[in-house]
Write a protein that holds these residues in place. Sequence first.
Motif, PDB file in Angstrom:
ATOM      1  N   THR A 121     -18.458 -13.104 -48.612  1.00  0.00           N
ATOM      2  CA  THR A 121     -19.666 -13.908 -48.822  1.00  0.00           C
ATOM      3  C   THR A 121     -19.654 -15.145 -47.936  1.00  0.00           C
ATOM      4  OG1 THR A 121     -19.821 -13.172 -51.123  1.00  0.00           O
ATOM      5  CG2 THR A 121     -21.072 -15.119 -50.530  1.00  0.00           C
ATOM      6  N   HIS A 171     -26.040 -11.516 -53.524  1.00  0.00           N
ATOM      7  CA  HIS A 171     -25.713 -12.817 -54.105  1.00  0.00           C
ATOM      8  C   HIS A 171     -26.488 -13.942 -53.412  1.00  0.00           C
ATOM      9  CE1 HIS A 171     -23.539 -16.161 -55.771  1.00  0.00           C
ATOM     10  NE2 HIS A 171     -23.036 -16.496 -54.593  1.00  0.00           N
ATOM     11  N   GLU A 174     -30.020 -13.878 -54.529  1.00  0.00           N
ATOM     12  CA  GLU A 174     -30.172 -14.304 -55.926  1.00  0.00           C
ATOM     13  C   GLU A 174     -30.127 -15.820 -56.077  1.00  0.00           C
ATOM     14  OE1 GLU A 174     -27.079 -12.155 -57.871  1.00  0.00           O
ATOM     15  OE2 GLU A 174     -28.343 -10.403 -58.293  1.00  0.00           O
ATOM     16  N   ILE A 175     -29.345 -16.513 -55.263  1.00  0.00           N
ATOM     17  CA  ILE A 175     -29.283 -17.971 -55.365  1.00  0.00           C
ATOM     18  C   ILE A 175     -30.381 -18.657 -54.553  1.00  0.00           C
ATOM     19  CG2 ILE A 175     -26.796 -17.917 -55.825  1.00  0.00           C
ATOM     20  CD1 ILE A 175     -26.347 -18.923 -52.960  1.00  0.00           C
ATOM     21  N   ALA A 177     -30.902 -18.518 -51.205  1.00  0.00           N
ATOM     22  CA  ALA A 177     -30.526 -19.027 -49.882  1.00  0.00           C
ATOM     23  C   ALA A 177     -31.219 -18.278 -48.755  1.00  0.00           C
ATOM     24  CB  ALA A 177     -29.010 -18.956 -49.698  1.00  0.00           C
ATOM     25  N   LEU A 192     -28.201 -24.736 -48.660  1.00  0.00           N
ATOM     26  CA  LEU A 192     -27.497 -23.992 -49.693  1.00  0.00           C
ATOM     27  C   LEU A 192     -26.535 -22.987 -49.067  1.00  0.00           C
ATOM     28  CD1 LEU A 192     -27.381 -23.785 -52.777  1.00  0.00           C
ATOM     29  CD2 LEU A 192     -29.211 -22.074 -52.654  1.00  0.00           C
ATOM     30  N   VAL A 196     -22.255 -22.566 -49.311  1.00  0.00           N
ATOM     31  CA  VAL A 196     -21.491 -21.338 -49.507  1.00  0.00           C
ATOM     32  C   VAL A 196     -20.495 -21.151 -48.369  1.00  0.00           C
ATOM     33  CG1 VAL A 196     -21.623 -18.827 -49.672  1.00  0.00           C
ATOM     34  CG2 VAL A 196     -23.364 -20.235 -50.783  1.00  0.00           C
ATOM     35  N   THR A 209     -18.823 -13.733 -56.100  1.00  0.00           N
ATOM     36  CA  THR A 209     -20.114 -14.187 -56.619  1.00  0.00           C
ATOM     37  C   THR A 209     -20.034 -15.636 -57.049  1.00  0.00           C
ATOM     38  OG1 THR A 209     -19.534 -13.318 -58.808  1.00  0.00           O
ATOM     39  CG2 THR A 209     -20.803 -11.884 -57.366  1.00  0.00           C
ATOM     40  N   ALA A 211     -20.792 -19.346 -57.292  1.00  0.00           N
ATOM     41  CA  ALA A 211     -21.973 -20.157 -57.035  1.00  0.00           C
ATOM     42  C   ALA A 211     -21.603 -21.307 -56.112  1.00  0.00           C
ATOM     43  CB  ALA A 211     -22.510 -20.729 -58.354  1.00  0.00           C
ATOM     44  N   ARG A 214     -22.693 -27.766 -56.445  1.00  0.00           N
ATOM     45  CA  ARG A 214     -23.947 -28.527 -56.618  1.00  0.00           C
ATOM     46  C   ARG A 214     -23.677 -30.020 -56.434  1.00  0.00           C
ATOM     47  NH1 ARG A 214     -28.041 -25.002 -56.211  1.00  0.00           N
ATOM     48  NH2 ARG A 214     -27.658 -23.181 -57.475  1.00  0.00           N
TER      49      ARG A 214
END
Length: 214
Positions: A121, A171, A174-175, A177, A192, A196, A209, A211, A214
């Motif tokens: 990822t 992934h 889904e977030i 990005a 974002l 990652v 996966t 996250a 933040r």
Amino acid sequence: MQQRWPIGAVLLHEGDSSDHVLVIESGWVKVGSSAPSGRQVVLAIRGPGDLLGELSAIDAGARSATATAISPIVATIVRGKAFRALLISDGALTFDLLRTVAARLREADVQRLDYGAYTVTERLARLLLEYAQRYGRTDADRVVIALPLTQTELANAANASREAVAKAFKHLREIGAIRTARRYVELLRPDLLAEVADGPPSVYSDADTRAPRR
């Protein structure tokens, strides 16, 4: 001499003994090599203004990679003898070539670190950011990667299986990005994606996966 190639055409073959150089005028080429296992690895993407095959023209060695058109290509062919004569007679051109070779060595060093130190990822996020910087087209606050690469080719570039990269893409979608379509990647939140990509080095090679911070 100028020549044209269609999508999918092989411009240079790994292992060949030819010594001519190609100067890309338009279009995009993927440069890849075969691992001992038979797996294809995408080493780089080259486009307008880039040289292909210069190392074989200099040292007369076999081609170290295969160059395949991922879009229609127009390129100028420079015979090896003429290219060597240019380098001998033009110091500025030779220095520019040295700078190009140095940049590609640095690029290879970064790739080796990424392959061994980051998850799939994170590697995919880093690859997308790199492609966005080099080949991206800005559209409002989004960036479109204007390269017609398949998910398999992106997996090869990230040195991962297609399944692992599919999981990583899922992934990232889904977030929020990125957004993807056939041969299309849009960076919706580059910030974002950078979070990652900037994850701490990991010994794990599977797509995770986690996250982003933040």
